[in-house]
Design a protein around this motif. Structure first.
Motif, PDB file in Angstrom:
ATOM      1  N   LEU A   7      39.650  19.926  25.533  1.00 18.70           N
ATOM      2  CA  LEU A   7      40.070  20.707  24.370  1.00 18.70           C
ATOM      3  C   LEU A   7      39.261  20.356  23.123  1.00 18.70           C
ATOM      4  O   LEU A   7      38.666  21.241  22.513  1.00 18.70           O
ATOM      5  N   PRO A   8      39.193  19.095  22.694  1.00 14.42           N
ATOM      6  CA  PRO A   8      38.397  18.804  21.490  1.00 14.42           C
ATOM      7  C   PRO A   8      36.893  18.851  21.726  1.00 14.42           C
ATOM      8  O   PRO A   8      36.140  19.152  20.794  1.00 14.42           O
ATOM      9  N   TYR A   9      36.434  18.559  22.945  1.00 16.65           N
ATOM     10  CA  TYR A   9      34.996  18.494  23.191  1.00 16.65           C
ATOM     11  C   TYR A   9      34.447  19.760  23.847  1.00 16.65           C
ATOM     12  O   TYR A   9      33.227  19.893  23.971  1.00 16.65           O
ATOM     13  N   GLY A  10      35.271  20.653  24.291  1.00 16.81           N
ATOM     14  CA  GLY A  10      34.803  21.877  24.910  1.00 16.81           C
ATOM     15  C   GLY A  10      34.735  21.812  26.416  1.00 16.81           C
ATOM     16  O   GLY A  10      34.829  22.846  27.085  1.00 16.81           O
ATOM     17  N   TYR A  11      34.534  20.633  26.971  1.00 17.74           N
ATOM     18  CA  TYR A  11      34.461  20.476  28.413  1.00 17.74           C
ATOM     19  C   TYR A  11      34.866  19.055  28.769  1.00 17.74           C
ATOM     20  O   TYR A  11      34.906  18.159  27.916  1.00 17.74           O
TER      21      TYR A  11
ATOM     22  N   PHE B 296      36.075  21.128  33.784  1.00 17.83           N
ATOM     23  CA  PHE B 296      36.982  21.943  32.982  1.00 17.83           C
ATOM     24  C   PHE B 296      36.262  22.410  31.718  1.00 17.83           C
ATOM     25  O   PHE B 296      35.557  21.624  31.064  1.00 17.83           O
ATOM     26  N   LYS B 297      36.455  23.667  31.363  1.00 20.18           N
ATOM     27  CA  LYS B 297      35.880  24.243  30.147  1.00 20.18           C
ATOM     28  C   LYS B 297      36.924  25.108  29.456  1.00 20.18           C
ATOM     29  O   LYS B 297      37.753  25.745  30.112  1.00 20.18           O
TER      30      LYS B 297
ATOM     31  N   PRO C  27      27.687  24.968  30.357  1.00 24.92           N
ATOM     32  CA  PRO C  27      28.616  23.984  30.918  1.00 24.92           C
ATOM     33  C   PRO C  27      29.352  23.165  29.867  1.00 24.92           C
ATOM     34  O   PRO C  27      30.310  22.466  30.200  1.00 24.92           O
ATOM     35  N   GLU C  28      28.927  23.230  28.617  1.00 23.03           N
ATOM     36  CA  GLU C  28      29.573  22.455  27.563  1.00 23.03           C
ATOM     37  C   GLU C  28      30.713  23.202  26.901  1.00 23.03           C
ATOM     38  O   GLU C  28      31.373  22.656  26.012  1.00 23.03           O
ATOM     39  N   GLY C  29      30.964  24.442  27.327  1.00 20.93           N
ATOM     40  CA  GLY C  29      32.108  25.180  26.812  1.00 20.93           C
ATOM     41  C   GLY C  29      32.067  25.335  25.296  1.00 20.93           C
ATOM     42  O   GLY C  29      31.007  25.408  24.677  1.00 20.93           O
ATOM     43  N   ARG C  30      33.253  25.366  24.707  1.00 15.41           N
ATOM     44  CA  ARG C  30      33.378  25.496  23.252  1.00 15.41           C
ATOM     45  C   ARG C  30      34.645  24.789  22.806  1.00 15.41           C
ATOM     46  O   ARG C  30      35.734  25.096  23.289  1.00 15.41           O
ATOM     47  N   SER C  31      34.508  23.852  21.921  1.00 16.16           N
ATOM     48  CA  SER C  31      35.653  23.076  21.457  1.00 16.16           C
ATOM     49  C   SER C  31      36.659  23.971  20.744  1.00 16.16           C
ATOM     50  O   SER C  31      36.282  24.914  20.028  1.00 16.16           O
ATOM     51  N   ILE C  32      37.955  23.688  20.930  1.00 13.26           N
ATOM     52  CA  ILE C  32      38.966  24.431  20.181  1.00 13.26           C
ATOM     53  C   ILE C  32      38.920  24.077  18.702  1.00 13.26           C
ATOM     54  O   ILE C  32      39.518  24.776  17.876  1.00 13.26           O
TER      55      ILE C  32
END
Length: 453
Positions: A99-103, A187-188, A196-201
């Motif tokens: 959640l805080p880091y995006g992945y 998880f992302k 692959p690094e997603g997006r932090s909330i």
């Protein structure tokens, strides 16, 4: 079947460059998100609320069908979740770092279930069926990421982790370890361009956070100046000239240092030699504090409160601000908390989806179970239903003539929503004969099961 295009992900040799803010590029972003999570009260409170709510959720493993083989497979997966070296609740807390880091990236660690007395740590288990189980899902922290590995078509293959290997007391050698995606859970928060690094909330809260951090520094300096006063030192004009003697230059330097370092503390005061304080009755050297008159043009409290609200709004948690400013109704708070619960439910779905897509099918293959219909991990709802609304709904259905009772499954559901105990076997038998039912028709009559086909 040939792949013609590309997702457009900006990557070079496994390093991704999608972030345009310099503060969030590479490991700088990891450190900034860690600072926001650990130092900011609003962000920390939101993440703590999410973690606490998710830890209270009940999980279950559902069989694909009601055949004995599928039920046995579901029971086996459920036993594996309860047989890890780390509890399932703590494991879920590790998952939530996405959640805080995006992945978040977790290596799947297996073990051979060899009984509780087995001397081998990788074989010690509560069960002794010699099957392959999960020992845990150990996190590979975001700050240890070196780079990502992609194939020629841009598909993610795994993660390179940077470790420090201690070769001696004074030397450390960097070591890179590759963790393939086939042996990991990834998880992302969301997927865009296959990043692959997603997006932090917390991404939309970064700019308000940086402005607020700067504003708090300015406010702290201003408060200190207002409380202590603005220090001003006076010295003769010849002390500033180029013809000043070395003693005069040294005195002027000491005076500047005294003025610049003057703070309100338990130890304060200035001592000056008396012969340089007066010369023929006129003050030659002096230090005084100037206080600012009147109020400031900007209200820093309102500015900081506005930034706090923007940070909370970015993660759908601005209901936390209701009441702190003397405004906000119960209905508004209820609507906002419902939206927040929906967001948390989506995070739970992300965990279940990755488990059902990766972890469970792999474990079934290792143990020889069929993978056509594998068990599925599921979760209960994050929010509790309003009992008043639920009771009115049941009453309305009963008044409209819908046959609701006797129904043991419906009664069990209603009892669970109110936290009531399960009915005894005698009560269940009475329900089966039409006795002990709930009547709720508007004309005072009850529901007669004999009138239904």
């Amino acid at each position: 079947m040939e792949v013609m295009g590309d997702s457009g992900l900006k990557r070079w040799s496994g390093f991704i460059s999608e972030e345009f803010l310099a503060e969030l590029q590479g490991q700088n972003g990891i450190r900034l998100y860690a600072e926001m999570s650990d130092n900011h009260p609003i962000v920390g409170g939101i993440l703590h609320a999410i973690n606490t709510l998710i830890r209270s959720v009940k999980w279950r493993v559902e069989a694909a069908t009601q055949t004995p083989e599928d039920i046995q497979s579901a029971d086996f997966i459920s036993s594996c979740l309860d047989d890890m070296s780390v509890s399932w609740q703590d494991t879920v807390s590790e998952f939530l770092s996405f959640l805080p880091y995006g992945y978040s990236y977790h290596e799947i660690c297996y073990k051979m279930r060899g009984g509780p007395e087995n001397p081998n740590d990788l074989a010690r288990s509560r069960y002794n069926d010699q099957r392959v189980g999960w020992d845990g899902f150990q996190i590979r922290s975001q700050d240890s990421l070196y780079k990502w590995e992609f194939d020629d078509n841009g598909k993610l293959c795994g993660m390179w982790q940077s470790l420090m290997m201690v070769t001696s007391r004074s030397k450390r050698k960097p070591m890179h370890v590759f963790i393939p995606l086939e042996k990991a859970l990834h998880f992302k928060t969301r997927s865009h361009k296959g990043n692959p690094e997603g997006r932090s909330i917390l991404r939309n809260a970064v700019v308000p956070f940086l402005r607020q951090r700067k504003m708090e520094e300015i406010e702290a300096i201003g408060m200190e100046r207002d409380l202590a006063g603005y220090p001003v030192g006076y010295a003769p004009l010849e002390y500033f000239g180029s013809n000043a003697t070395p003693a005069q230059k040294q005195f002027l330097y000491n005076l500047k240092s005294t003025v610049m370092n003057m703070r309100r503390d338990k130890s304060e005061g200035v001592v000056l030699p008396s012969d340089c304080y007066k010369d023929g009755g006129a003050q030659q050297v002096r230090i005084e504090l100037l206080s600012a008159a009147g109020s400031r043009q900007f209200d820093t409290t309102a500015i900081l409160g506005r930034l706090d609200q923007r940070i909370a709004m970015s993660v759908l948690a601005d209901f936390m601000m209701l009441g702190h400013q003397g405004v906000g109704s119960y209905a508004l708070a209820e609507n906002k908390t419902e939206l927040f619960a929906v967001a948390i439910g989506s995070y739970l779905d992300i965990i279940c989806e990755e488990f059902n897509r990766s972890a469970i099918p792999r474990l079934c293959r290792l143990n020889g179970f069929g993978t056509a219909q594998t068990p599925r991990l599921a979760h209960e709802d994050i929010d509790q239903r309003d009992l008043t609304v639920l009771a009115n709904y049941v009453t309305s259905l009963s008044a409209a003539g819908m046959p609701l009772f006797p129904d043991p499954s419906l009664e069990g559901f209603l009892r669970s929503q109110a936290g009531m105990p399960d009915p005894s076997s005698e009560q269940l038998s009475e329900v089966g004969t039409g006795q002990g039912t709930i009547t709720g028709s508007s004309n005072g009559g009850g529901y007669d099961p004999s009138q239904q086909g």
